[in-house]
Design a protein around this motif. Structure first.
Motif, mmCIF file in Angstrom:
data_model
loop_
_atom_site.group_PDB
_atom_site.id
_atom_site.type_symbol
_atom_site.label_atom_id
_atom_site.label_comp_id
_atom_site.label_asym_id
_atom_site.label_seq_id
_atom_site.Cartn_x
_atom_site.Cartn_y
_atom_site.Cartn_z
ATOM 1 N N ARG A 190 0.845 -1.189 0.000
ATOM 2 C CA ARG A 190 0.000 0.000 0.000
ATOM 3 C C ARG A 190 0.883 1.243 0.000
ATOM 4 N N GLY A 191 0.641 2.140 -0.930
ATOM 5 C CA GLY A 191 1.430 3.354 -1.031
ATOM 6 C C GLY A 191 2.482 3.294 -2.120
ATOM 7 N N ASP A 192 2.864 2.075 -2.563
ATOM 8 C CA ASP A 192 3.786 1.948 -3.683
ATOM 9 C C ASP A 192 3.071 2.296 -4.980
ATOM 10 N N PHE A 193 3.850 2.606 -6.004
ATOM 11 C CA PHE A 193 3.245 2.788 -7.319
ATOM 12 C C PHE A 193 2.551 1.497 -7.724
ATOM 13 N N ALA A 194 1.398 1.637 -8.328
ATOM 14 C CA ALA A 194 0.614 0.470 -8.715
ATOM 15 C C ALA A 194 1.273 -0.278 -9.865
ATOM 16 N N LEU A 195 1.205 -1.604 -9.812
ATOM 17 C CA LEU A 195 1.573 -2.410 -10.967
ATOM 18 C C LEU A 195 0.542 -2.194 -12.066
ATOM 19 N N VAL A 196 -0.718 -2.178 -11.659
ATOM 20 C CA VAL A 196 -1.845 -1.874 -12.542
ATOM 21 C C VAL A 196 -2.922 -1.223 -11.689
ATOM 22 N N GLY A 197 -3.557 -0.185 -12.213
ATOM 23 C CA GLY A 197 -4.679 0.440 -11.530
ATOM 24 C C GLY A 197 -5.799 0.711 -12.516
ATOM 25 N N LEU A 198 -7.012 0.872 -11.995
ATOM 26 C CA LEU A 198 -8.168 1.005 -12.876
ATOM 27 C C LEU A 198 -9.277 1.797 -12.201
ATOM 28 N N GLY A 199 -9.895 2.671 -12.975
ATOM 29 C CA GLY A 199 -11.115 3.354 -12.557
ATOM 30 C C GLY A 199 -12.175 3.199 -13.629
ATOM 31 N N ILE A 200 -13.404 2.942 -13.213
ATOM 32 C CA ILE A 200 -14.518 2.762 -14.148
ATOM 33 C C ILE A 200 -15.665 3.679 -13.736
ATOM 34 N N LEU A 201 -16.224 4.381 -14.702
ATOM 35 C CA LEU A 201 -17.438 5.170 -14.497
ATOM 36 C C LEU A 201 -18.432 4.758 -15.579
ATOM 37 N N ALA A 202 -19.563 4.196 -15.149
ATOM 38 C CA ALA A 202 -20.554 3.687 -16.096
ATOM 39 C C ALA A 202 -21.907 4.326 -15.828
#
Length: 286
Positions: A190-202
């Motif tokens: 937690r707090g490290d740069f993400a390996l992969v991140g995602l946001g979804i707005l539907a």
């Protein structure tokens, strides 16, 4: 290492900041929270002759609902993004992402505008600005313009901000009852740069996805919309079959960087896993 010697200027208005930059040109840099710039100065990755500290420009602060848009001042700190009720209600992906940004000491000083204008491809806030279809208010001595997030992130650490210009505010269309959203990231700690991140707005109409924005970070030189996955979901009910269809095409839009510890194939796999996880969350409203 230590930063090279520099001149320090502290304007109190946007006009004064712009004028100061114009006087020194490319030998000057703006600084606000400094959570990205100060380490770069210490390593001499950047070595401006003049630092223009905009942290005391009050007009760059404030969060205000303006009709169907939420205007967030560029100097809004990360910790304020976590706690402000207007952001939680009207720009929820910023609120969802904020606890994942670095650590409390950085969130207490770092600014939303600084994060977005820095445009680190592994950063949460630039990607969520894109997911929420934000518009970035940029000012110069010639005037002010608003740039859609789709046109703002150009390449690695490159944005539509021209030398001397300032990002003064982020404008986010307010979410409606028909919207559903989700955010998550996968990181070593937690707090490290993400390996992969995602946001979804539907947005849903009668149980069918009318519009959807799927934005990844950590998988390219900029935040990346998976338009193929968006197309696979638009006009469909959100069920397991639709989720599988979106997962099947999501890799077509992503170009993860080469990394000895996390190869591109692993990031693509994690992206599919994360997409399935988040679509599952919004399959049924809470």
């Amino acid at each position: 290492m230590k930063a090279r010697a520099f001149r320090y200027v502290r304007p109190v208005t946007v006009a004064e900041a712009l004028e100061t930059f114009a006087n020194f040109g490319e030998d000057a840099s703006y600084i606000a929270g400094g959570q990205s710039l100060v380490p770069a100065l210490a390593l001499r990755l950047q070595a401006p002759e003049v630092l223009i500290d905009i942290a005391h420009v009050e007009s760059l602060r404030g969060i205000e609902l303006q009709g169907e848009w939420l205007r967030i001042g560029a100097l809004t700190r990360h910790c304020e993004v976590m706690t402000d009720p207007l952001i939680a209600k009207h720009a929820p992906l910023f609120r969802e992402a904020a606890p994942h940004v670095a650590h409390p000491a950085i969130r207490n000083k770092g600014t939303l505008g600084g994060s977005i204008s820095h445009a680190d491809p592994a950063s949460e806030f630039p990607a969520m600005a894109l997911a929420m279809c934000a518009e970035l208010e940029i000012t110069s001595r010639e005037g002010t313009r608003r740039v859609p997030a789709d046109d703002f992130f150009l390449d690695l650490f490159q944005t539509a901000i021209k030398p001397g210009e300032l990002l003064v505010a982020i404008h986010v269309p307010v979410v409606r009852p028909s919207h559903r959203w989700a955010f998550d990231e996968l990181a070593r700690r937690r707090g490290d740069f993400a390996l992969v991140g995602l946001g979804i707005l539907a947005e849903f109409t009668d149980g069918v996805i009318a519009q959807v924005r799927i934005v990844f970070f950590g998988v390219g030189n900029t935040p990346v919309r998976s338009r193929r996955a968006e197309e696979a979901l638009t006009g469909r009910s959100l069920n397991q079959e639709a989720i599988v269809a979106a997962q099947a095409v999501v890799g077509d839009d992503l170009e993860p960087p080469e990394d000895e510890q996390v190869p591109p194939e692993m990031r693509l796999h994690l992206a599919r896993v994360l997409l399935g996880r988040l679509l599952g969350r919004i399959m049924e409203p809470e």
